[in-house]
Each structure stands twice: as C-alpha cells, then as structure tokens.
Design a protein around this motif. Sequence first.
Motif, PDB file in Angstrom:
ATOM      1  N   ALA A  79      72.723 -27.085  18.418  1.00 59.86           N
ATOM      2  CA  ALA A  79      71.681 -26.763  17.278  1.00 59.86           C
ATOM      3  C   ALA A  79      70.694 -26.931  17.549  1.00 59.86           C
ATOM      4  O   ALA A  79      70.576 -28.764  18.103  1.00 59.86           O
ATOM      5  CB  ALA A  79      72.287 -25.950  16.179  1.00 59.86           C
ATOM      6  N   SER A  80      69.506 -26.896  17.495  1.00 52.83           N
ATOM      7  CA  SER A  80      68.112 -27.531  18.686  1.00 52.83           C
ATOM      8  C   SER A  80      67.011 -27.930  17.305  1.00 52.83           C
ATOM      9  O   SER A  80      67.828 -26.601  15.624  1.00 52.83           O
ATOM     10  CB  SER A  80      67.571 -26.471  18.954  1.00 52.83           C
ATOM     11  N   SER A  81      66.571 -28.716  16.905  1.00 57.34           N
ATOM     12  CA  SER A  81      65.829 -28.697  15.939  1.00 57.34           C
ATOM     13  C   SER A  81      64.943 -27.613  15.496  1.00 57.34           C
ATOM     14  O   SER A  81      64.237 -27.041  14.529  1.00 57.34           O
ATOM     15  CB  SER A  81      64.721 -30.464  15.924  1.00 57.34           C
ATOM     16  N   LEU A  82      64.537 -26.827  16.577  1.00 59.53           N
ATOM     17  CA  LEU A  82      63.776 -25.079  16.880  1.00 59.53           C
ATOM     18  C   LEU A  82      63.994 -24.182  15.938  1.00 59.53           C
ATOM     19  O   LEU A  82      63.423 -24.214  15.388  1.00 59.53           O
ATOM     20  CB  LEU A  82      63.159 -25.094  18.034  1.00 59.53           C
ATOM     21  N   GLU A  83      65.511 -24.552  16.176  1.00 61.71           N
ATOM     22  CA  GLU A  83      65.920 -23.586  15.387  1.00 61.71           C
ATOM     23  C   GLU A  83      66.053 -23.878  13.812  1.00 61.71           C
ATOM     24  O   GLU A  83      65.991 -22.772  12.778  1.00 61.71           O
ATOM     25  CB  GLU A  83      67.540 -23.260  16.034  1.00 61.71           C
ATOM     26  N   VAL A  84      66.613 -25.086  13.750  1.00 67.72           N
ATOM     27  CA  VAL A  84      66.162 -25.672  12.203  1.00 67.72           C
ATOM     28  C   VAL A  84      65.320 -25.321  11.165  1.00 67.72           C
ATOM     29  O   VAL A  84      64.940 -24.508  10.754  1.00 67.72           O
ATOM     30  CB  VAL A  84      66.878 -27.026  11.645  1.00 67.72           C
ATOM     31  N   VAL A  85      64.410 -25.461  12.197  1.00 66.02           N
ATOM     32  CA  VAL A  85      62.588 -25.694  11.621  1.00 66.02           C
ATOM     33  C   VAL A  85      62.607 -23.595  11.205  1.00 66.02           C
ATOM     34  O   VAL A  85      61.749 -23.195  10.344  1.00 66.02           O
ATOM     35  CB  VAL A  85      61.489 -26.468  12.672  1.00 66.02           C
ATOM     36  N   LYS A  86      62.670 -23.051  11.877  1.00 63.93           N
ATOM     37  CA  LYS A  86      62.672 -22.090  12.198  1.00 63.93           C
ATOM     38  C   LYS A  86      63.816 -21.100  10.947  1.00 63.93           C
ATOM     39  O   LYS A  86      63.442 -20.133  10.550  1.00 63.93           O
ATOM     40  CB  LYS A  86      62.516 -21.034  13.884  1.00 63.93           C
ATOM     41  N   HIS A  87      64.367 -21.734  10.949  1.00 66.81           N
ATOM     42  CA  HIS A  87      65.024 -20.569   9.679  1.00 66.81           C
ATOM     43  C   HIS A  87      64.537 -21.124   8.674  1.00 66.81           C
ATOM     44  O   HIS A  87      64.407 -20.324   7.926  1.00 66.81           O
ATOM     45  CB  HIS A  87      66.175 -22.138  10.079  1.00 66.81           C
ATOM     46  N   SER A  88      64.559 -22.236   8.793  1.00 70.50           N
ATOM     47  CA  SER A  88      63.532 -22.652   7.713  1.00 70.50           C
ATOM     48  C   SER A  88      62.297 -21.936   7.330  1.00 70.50           C
ATOM     49  O   SER A  88      62.013 -21.502   5.430  1.00 70.50           O
ATOM     50  CB  SER A  88      63.058 -24.388   6.928  1.00 70.50           C
ATOM     51  N   LEU A  89      61.462 -21.562   8.100  1.00 70.11           N
ATOM     52  CA  LEU A  89      60.442 -20.610   7.988  1.00 70.11           C
ATOM     53  C   LEU A  89      60.624 -19.080   7.634  1.00 70.11           C
ATOM     54  O   LEU A  89      60.067 -18.663   6.657  1.00 70.11           O
ATOM     55  CB  LEU A  89      59.643 -20.563   8.741  1.00 70.11           C
ATOM     56  N   ASP A  90      61.307 -18.903   8.075  1.00 70.54           N
ATOM     57  CA  ASP A  90      62.229 -17.989   8.455  1.00 70.54           C
ATOM     58  C   ASP A  90      62.891 -17.413   6.732  1.00 70.54           C
ATOM     59  O   ASP A  90      62.363 -16.494   5.917  1.00 70.54           O
ATOM     60  CB  ASP A  90      62.936 -16.938   9.088  1.00 70.54           C
ATOM     61  N   PHE A  91      63.076 -18.293   6.326  1.00 73.74           N
ATOM     62  CA  PHE A  91      63.544 -18.573   4.535  1.00 73.74           C
ATOM     63  C   PHE A  91      62.698 -17.418   3.565  1.00 73.74           C
ATOM     64  O   PHE A  91      62.543 -17.264   2.953  1.00 73.74           O
ATOM     65  CB  PHE A  91      64.698 -19.659   4.705  1.00 73.74           C
ATOM     66  N   TYR A  92      61.555 -18.722   4.130  1.00 71.68           N
ATOM     67  CA  TYR A  92      59.917 -18.763   3.336  1.00 71.68           C
ATOM     68  C   TYR A  92      59.524 -17.317   2.986  1.00 71.68           C
ATOM     69  O   TYR A  92      58.745 -16.715   1.908  1.00 71.68           O
ATOM     70  CB  TYR A  92      59.288 -19.644   3.123  1.00 71.68           C
ATOM     71  N   SER A  93      58.931 -17.211   3.848  1.00 72.69           N
ATOM     72  CA  SER A  93      58.182 -16.036   4.919  1.00 72.69           C
ATOM     73  C   SER A  93      59.519 -14.571   4.451  1.00 72.69           C
ATOM     74  O   SER A  93      58.666 -13.240   3.920  1.00 72.69           O
ATOM     75  CB  SER A  93      58.275 -15.425   5.953  1.00 72.69           C
ATOM     76  N   ARG A  94      60.422 -15.018   3.859  1.00 72.30           N
ATOM     77  CA  ARG A  94      61.450 -13.611   2.791  1.00 72.30           C
ATOM     78  C   ARG A  94      60.292 -13.400   1.773  1.00 72.30           C
ATOM     79  O   ARG A  94      61.110 -11.699   1.159  1.00 72.30           O
ATOM     80  CB  ARG A  94      63.347 -13.835   2.852  1.00 72.30           C
ATOM     81  N   PHE A  95      60.188 -13.988   1.238  1.00 72.44           N
ATOM     82  CA  PHE A  95      59.262 -14.576  -0.153  1.00 72.44           C
ATOM     83  C   PHE A  95      58.223 -14.318  -0.207  1.00 72.44           C
ATOM     84  O   PHE A  95      57.233 -14.782  -0.832  1.00 72.44           O
ATOM     85  CB  PHE A  95      60.212 -15.522  -0.524  1.00 72.44           C
ATOM     86  N   GLY A  96      57.170 -14.339   0.669  1.00 74.39           N
ATOM     87  CA  GLY A  96      56.342 -13.831   1.091  1.00 74.39           C
ATOM     88  C   GLY A  96      55.363 -15.938   0.844  1.00 74.39           C
ATOM     89  O   GLY A  96      54.411 -15.369   0.623  1.00 74.39           O
ATOM     90  N   CYS A  97      56.128 -16.325   1.384  1.00 71.26           N
ATOM     91  CA  CYS A  97      55.357 -17.427   0.908  1.00 71.26           C
ATOM     92  C   CYS A  97      55.295 -18.210   2.401  1.00 71.26           C
ATOM     93  O   CYS A  97      56.200 -18.511   3.375  1.00 71.26           O
ATOM     94  CB  CYS A  97      56.143 -18.637   0.397  1.00 71.26           C
ATOM     95  N   ALA A  98      53.882 -18.217   2.934  1.00 69.60           N
ATOM     96  CA  ALA A  98      53.932 -18.762   4.420  1.00 69.60           C
ATOM     97  C   ALA A  98      52.984 -20.404   4.293  1.00 69.60           C
ATOM     98  O   ALA A  98      52.100 -20.841   3.681  1.00 69.60           O
ATOM     99  CB  ALA A  98      52.629 -17.935   5.067  1.00 69.60           C
ATOM    100  N   PHE A  99      53.393 -20.325   5.261  1.00 72.04           N
ATOM    101  CA  PHE A  99      52.292 -22.202   5.472  1.00 72.04           C
ATOM    102  C   PHE A  99      52.142 -22.559   7.211  1.00 72.04           C
ATOM    103  O   PHE A  99      52.197 -21.476   8.391  1.00 72.04           O
ATOM    104  CB  PHE A  99      53.628 -22.839   6.086  1.00 72.04           C
ATOM    105  N   ASP A 100      51.037 -22.964   7.086  1.00 72.30           N
ATOM    106  CA  ASP A 100      50.284 -23.288   8.225  1.00 72.30           C
ATOM    107  C   ASP A 100      50.763 -24.090   9.569  1.00 72.30           C
ATOM    108  O   ASP A 100      50.566 -24.415  10.816  1.00 72.30           O
ATOM    109  CB  ASP A 100      48.630 -23.477   8.039  1.00 72.30           C
ATOM    110  N   PHE A 101      51.136 -25.192   8.506  1.00 69.95           N
ATOM    111  CA  PHE A 101      52.653 -26.340   9.969  1.00 69.95           C
ATOM    112  C   PHE A 101      53.540 -26.571   9.260  1.00 69.95           C
ATOM    113  O   PHE A 101      53.924 -25.754   7.684  1.00 69.95           O
ATOM    114  CB  PHE A 101      51.219 -27.471  10.176  1.00 69.95           C
ATOM    115  N   VAL A 102      53.893 -27.042  10.104  1.00 69.19           N
ATOM    116  CA  VAL A 102      55.651 -27.789   9.641  1.00 69.19           C
ATOM    117  C   VAL A 102      56.119 -29.146  10.092  1.00 69.19           C
ATOM    118  O   VAL A 102      55.605 -29.457  12.003  1.00 69.19           O
ATOM    119  CB  VAL A 102      56.649 -27.154  10.701  1.00 69.19           C
ATOM    120  N   MET A 103      56.482 -29.617   9.824  1.00 65.82           N
ATOM    121  CA  MET A 103      56.285 -31.000   9.990  1.00 65.82           C
ATOM    122  C   MET A 103      57.900 -31.514   9.863  1.00 65.82           C
ATOM    123  O   MET A 103      58.019 -31.286   9.006  1.00 65.82           O
ATOM    124  CB  MET A 103      55.606 -31.807   8.957  1.00 65.82           C
ATOM    125  N   LEU A 104      58.557 -32.367  11.054  1.00 65.71           N
ATOM    126  CA  LEU A 104      59.519 -32.194  11.147  1.00 65.71           C
ATOM    127  C   LEU A 104      59.771 -34.167  10.308  1.00 65.71           C
ATOM    128  O   LEU A 104      59.179 -34.461  12.066  1.00 65.71           O
ATOM    129  CB  LEU A 104      60.217 -31.640  12.006  1.00 65.71           C
TER     130      LEU A 104
END
Length: 242
Positions: free
Chosen positions: A84-109
């Motif tokens: 499993a890639s770091s990209l997949e892990v980060v994208k999973h986190s963003l997708d989780f928040y987007s389902r609740f209408g919460c958006a971010f401009d940047f992601v820091m790993l």
Amino acid sequence: MKTTSRILGVIPARGGSKGIYNKNLKLLGGKPLIYYTIQAALKAKLLNTVIVSSDCYKILQYAQQFSGITVPFVRPESLATDVASSLEVVKHSLDFYSRFGCAFDFVMLLQPTSPFRSADLIDRAAKYLIASGADSLITVRKIPDRFHPSWAFQAGEQGLYKVVNDSTQLISRRQDLPDNYYRDGKIYISKTALIQEGMLVGGKIASLLTEDEPDINIDTFSDWEMAQNHIHLWKNLQKENC
C-alpha cells in the motif's frame, strides 16, 4: 507569515512491520516511536487537523490519549499492507473528510519513522510551500560528494557505464560537481488537488534543507540503534527550544 490555508496533517502508522516488529509502538528513549511525531505535530502552529491513520487498535488507542490528535477511522486492511502506498493512505484520509464536506488545501505526511523532526520544521515547510506557489514540497539533504550521481556507475554487458551524463566527460574535480539532493522522509506536503490527480510529489516541487536536524529514517535495526544513540541529545535540544 500568517496563512488562511487549511492543512491536514496525516501520521500513517500501520500495525504490521517486517523490518522491526510493532515498530510504531516500540519504545525509543522510553516513549513509543510514534510519540515523537505526534508531539511535533501538536506543537506546530499551521496544521489545522492532525490525524493518525492506522489499522491497529493499540496504535489508535495510544493516539487518542493526546488532545489535538484525531482518530477518525480505522484504516482498511487493504491500505495496511506492505505494498500500500503513502499516496493511497493520504487520499483515503482526504476522501473520508470530503464525505462530510470538510476540505483542505494541503496535506502534510508525517511518517513516525522520522522521529527527529521539530515543530519548527513543520511550520517552515508549510510556510515555504505556500509562499513559493509550488505544488508540493519535500525535505532534502545534500548528497555527499563521494556518492554523487555523476560518480555513480552501473554494470552492463560491455562493462561499467555512467548512471548520468553518459555522453559527457567524467567530472574529475569534487569542486565541479553540481549540488544534488536526496529526500530524507521527514516531510511531504502537497496541494490537495495534486493528491486527487494521483501524485504525492509532483508538479512544481519545492524543497527544504534539513541539515540542522539528525538524518535518521528508521527501517532497520541499525537505524534503530542510531536513533537510540541520538535520542537523549534530541530530547535535550527540544527542551532548550521550548
């Protein structure tokens, strides 16, 4: 510099580890390895939300002890494998928040395997990326001259050949070598749009030198021993900077 950009900090910490068993909870200087990344993230000023992404209930329970750390989900098993890639892990986190209408401009790993990372470095990385207008940023260190790519060779059927600049004359003087850098794994920060395009690092890439902090990324037992040799010095340095 103040910023209105929303930044999600993701600390990935899966339960399995082939190199060092239960690495993220293994005690380093009397504290679990993940502790050092959690503390740096909490002390940083520019991370709006900090989460721990893990498939391991013990890791998640440990993370929940810290005020300011969010444990929003249990990471799916499919994203907790060796491949499993770091990209997949980060994208999973963003997708989780987007389902609740919460958006971010940047992601820091922020990988726990780099425990010697200061809160100041986290904030400097975020500020630098935002000010630069780049799409992503990685922390880097200068490649020592003796390992410079211009002096690297590979073996082929006809003998050795240069890895880079194969058509040019070999650079013989150290002083003539161009600066080259390697990523040290301390920080990856990207625009959310870049993540959604399928890249963790890409577009216009900015860099931040980290030569004022120990360069230890723990993957092997020898790395762990190096970290043990540095941990007391690092703790004292953090106390001085409080």
